[in-house]
Design a protein around this motif. Structure first.
Motif, PDB file in Angstrom:
ATOM      1  N   SER A 235      -2.711  -2.520  -2.775  1.00 25.89           N
ATOM      2  CA  SER A 235      -2.127  -1.236  -2.380  1.00 25.89           C
ATOM      3  C   SER A 235      -1.189  -1.384  -1.196  1.00 25.89           C
ATOM      4  O   SER A 235      -0.176  -0.680  -1.098  1.00 25.89           O
ATOM      5  N   GLN A 239       2.718  -0.351  -1.181  1.00 30.25           N
ATOM      6  CA  GLN A 239       3.269   0.544  -0.169  1.00 30.25           C
ATOM      7  C   GLN A 239       4.501  -0.064   0.490  1.00 30.25           C
ATOM      8  O   GLN A 239       5.535   0.599   0.644  1.00 30.25           O
ATOM      9  N   VAL A 256       2.955  -0.295 -10.251  1.00 30.75           N
ATOM     10  CA  VAL A 256       1.592  -0.446  -9.769  1.00 30.75           C
ATOM     11  C   VAL A 256       0.971  -1.656 -10.448  1.00 30.75           C
ATOM     12  O   VAL A 256       0.966  -1.768 -11.670  1.00 30.75           O
TER      13      VAL A 256
END
Length: 761
Positions: A235, A239, A256
């Motif tokens: 993650s 980001q 993702v």
């Protein structure tokens, strides 16, 4: 030693950073000179025993300028306050004596021993023991600037931001990190995420540049692949990459990362299936224009047929070998198929394993084969040997079992879910640990400590699911500004909330009315929603602002079934499943539609079709279930029993009963135009055409007047069931009377002697 005092750290240049030390300016030979060997092996141990301070030890040593000069220049950059410089010099000289080479010759293993992969290992590697941890940071920076060692991730727990500040300059690193935090904070991330700052500093150190513009997508992915990637670290990479794409540094926004091993799954899925069959199926999947999910489902069903071939007809390996006879055999196998037959894994079927497949599943298997063979024949991949739509037609025995069967949630469970959604609080949100405290984001939204989504988002999401009657795909693809008010029809002073539903699987975008509570919840979330980057809508290929987007990522549709609904079930105190199966996002749609259809003032089927967004009312029927209460009310209002009964006046001769005379009738049916004394009048086929009957007494006759004027005559009412023709005749339909008379022409009328005989019996 004087050179270290004269060295000064260069002022940071906001536009350009160059490597502050040129190693070509130094003597980088690996072997120690005779003087250096003598000083390091003889004088250094002696002064360490006699001198009490490190500075005094270094002053006593001479002839080590070749080793100390580059160290002094590096320390001038990383240790401007001169706190750790002397101890760093002593550590390096000690290990030069131990290795009997200059530090220029050390490999990565020696450097990891000198620096230590942990703080404890660093303390154990040096005598005397270091005073604090700052020497380790300074030692890393010196080795880095001298280009002797740069594998920072291999050193374990390191304060990467502090190390980057020592090497590149505090102001420059602060400006670089601020570029990231300024954007990520507006998306909903916390202002000072230390793991993210550490990741950025690590990438800068590995890349040997302090600016974000030097980072490329290939470089980030290569570093990501070298280390174990947890979900949290993944993650962080997402980001950072999203921020770099927003800044224009990366050309495309990242996807993702899915931790599923797709290659292994693919190998297991096609195991045991003929290679030619797999190749054709994968080619069809790549060519078909169906949606991604539909193609995936059909691919799995066609691969199931490949496993059946391997079990029953291993000689058939290609699609062009199929015949009409083989297709008929497969249809029969599908009709007898059980759950778990010809699949590559059975972990997902659970308790259903071994049970007969449902009629809908069997129909889906055949639909997939029809579509597959029709397409590859149309594309001329194989010759046309049979018609797929006839060869793989679903048998009538299976079709008869398929019909509308909405899985409505029971009223008592649904009421509890409504209460849970309307009363969702911060303590109900998922978080780490047992704390129920929260914090407020700069935009105004409230988070639970350790939680991901803010309270306002989950409140709005719950109310939309419970009241709007949308599909999960429609919910997560709602756009910013999708709710608005319009004047109500006939009531200009009253505002009606409207919801703009995006393009969905069966139609285009449309607008539907919603409850006030839905509009207010969506408006409350939109008010505190952090600014998000536009995302791609895969249905329309547009870049839009999704309403349920947070931290630069739209809400996944699986979140409703995997997180939100279990959360509401826990708060409501109800199980995740009922008699009809798991409580899912789509069952709410059926429940809402059924309640609107069975309300006191219900919506019609066509109104429900428009509100749900269906193309055909036939589809709407699969969402609507009649409640027993409504069926009972409708049946009662239809008055079926009363419609088939008529009250007829009956005259009872009390005197005839008292006399006990069997040859005299005692009951007369008043037909309006006459009287009938036939005892079985309610079963008589001529009761609407009595003129020829011996039991009929016209009212105009004197006998009828005599009967009606007799004393002791009792008048009563009797219910007589009527046929359709008789009911029409009673209601005055002349044509019905004519039809009745014509039908009775050949029917004999009852006679009085036969009736008396039956009565005596």
């Amino acid at each position: 030693m004087n050179s270290s005092r004269a060295a000064r750290a260069p002022k940071p240049d906001p536009c350009l950073w160059t490597w502050p030390i040129q190693t070509t300016d130094y003597d980088c030979r690996s072997r120690l000179t005779t003087t250096e060997q003598r000083v390091l092996t003889r004088e250094l141990p002696r002064v360490m025993e006699t001198e009490r301070t490190v500075r005094a030890m270094l002053i006593k040593l001479s002839g080590l300028e070749r080793l100390l000069t580059p160290i002094n220049h590096a320390l001038a950059i990383v240790d401007g306050k001169r706190v750790y410089g002397d101890r760093v010099r002593l550590m390096l000289l000690q290990h030069c004596a131990m290795q009997r080479t200059t530090f220029w010759a050390w490999d990565a293993t020696v450097w990891r021993t000198v620096i230590g992969t942990t703080q404890e290992a660093f303390y154990a590697a040096h005598v005397p023991k270091p005073y604090a941890g700052g020497e380790r940071q300074a030692l890393m920076a010196v080795a880095y600037l001298l280009r002797c060692f740069g594998d920072i991730p291999s050193l374990g727990g390191v304060k990467r931001v502090a190390l980057a500040e020592k090497i590149f300059g505090k102001e420059r690193i602060a400006a670089t990190l601020k570029q990231v935090t300024d954007i990520s904070t507006t998306w909903g991330y916390c202002n000072n995420c230390k793991p993210l700052m550490s990741l950025i500093a690590e990438l800068l150190l590995i890349n040997q540049r302090p600016d974000l513009a030097s980072l490329t997508g290939e470089f980030i992915e290569s570093i990501r692949a070298r280390r174990h990637n947890s979900n949290y670290r993944s993650s962080l990479y997402f980001q950072l990459a999203r921020v770099l794409a927003t800044l224009g540094i990366l050309r495309a926004a990242p996807e993702v990362r899915n931790g599923v091993d797709r290659e292994s799954i693919h190998e297991m899925r096609i195991a045991g299936i003929a290679a030619a069959w797999v190749s054709t199926v994968e080619r069809w999947e790549a060519t078909s224009t169906l949606t991604i999910s539909t193609r995936g489902h059909m691919r799995d069903m066609v691969l199931k047929a490949g496993r059946w071939l391997q079990a029953c007809h291993p000689e058939i390996t290609c699609a062009d070998q199929w015949t009409r006879e083989l297709a008929a055999e497969y249809v029969g196998a599908v009709e007898r198929m059980h759950v778990g037959d010809y699949v590559w894994r059975t972990a997902a079927v659970g308790m259903k394993l071994g049970k007969p497949a449902t009629a809908r599943s069997k129909d889906a298997f055949l639909v997939a084969m029809r579509c597959f063979f029709a397409n590859i024949q149309e594309w001329e991949w194989i010759p046309r040997r049979f018609d797929p739509f006839r060869a793989f037609a679903t048998p009538r025995s299976i079709k008869a079992l398929i019909g509308p069967a909405p899985r409505v949630i029971a009223d008592d469970l649904w009421a509890k879910l409504l209460w849970a959604g309307l009363n969702l609080t911060l303590a109900d949100l998922p978080g780490h640990g047992g704390t129920t405290t929260g914090n407020r984001h700069p935009t105004g939204s409230i988070h639970r400590s350790g939680g991901y989504y803010p309270l306002e988002l989950l409140q709005a999401l719950s109310i939309v699911w419970l009241f709007a009657g949308l599909r999960s795909d429609e919910i997560v693809r709602l756009r910013v500004g999708c709710v608005h008010t319009e004047p109500s029809i006939g009531q200009q002073s009253t505002q009606c909330w409207m919801l703009d539903v995006p393009v969905h699987k069966t139609g285009t975008a449309f607008t539907k009315p919603i409850d006030t509570i839905v509009g207010e919840a969506l408006t409350a979330w939109e008010r505190v929603r952090p600014t998000q980057p536009a995302a791609l809508d895969i249905k329309t290929s547009e870049r839009v602002d999704f309403l349920f987007s947070y931290r630069a990522r739209s809400l996944p549709r699986e979140y409703l079934n995997q997180s939100l609904i279990p959360l509401l079930c826990r708060k409501a105190g109800i199980p995740r499943a009922d008699a009809r199966g798991q409580i899912s996002s789509h069952r709410a749609r059926s429940t809402i539609a059924s309640q609107l259809f069975n309300a006191r003032e219900p919506m019609t089927l066509f109104e429900l079709q428009a509100w749900l967004g269906h193309r055909s009312p036939v589809t709407t029927q699969h969402y609507v279930a009649f409640t027993p209460t409504r069926l009972a009310r409708a049946y009662s209002e239809a008055q079926y029993f009363q419609r088939n009964l008529r009250m007829m006046e009956v005259l009872v001769d009390r005197q005839a009963i008292d006399d006990g005379r069997r040859d005299q009738p005692w009951r007369y049916y008043d037909l309006g135009h006459g009287l009938c004394s036939y005892e079985f009048f309610d079963q008589c086929p001529h009761r609407m055409a009595c003129a020829r009957c011996d039991f009929y007494v016209p009212k105009e006759s004197s006998r009828a007047d005599l009967i009606q004027s007799k004393t002791g005559m009792i008048r009563m009412l009797q219910e007589i069931p009527l046929t359709d023709d008789e009911r029409a005749a009673v209601e005055g339909d002349q044509k019905a009377i004519d039809r009745l008379l014509k039908r009775l022409e050949d029917t004999p009328t009852p006679n009085r002697p036969a009736s008396s005989k039956n009565k005596r019996r």
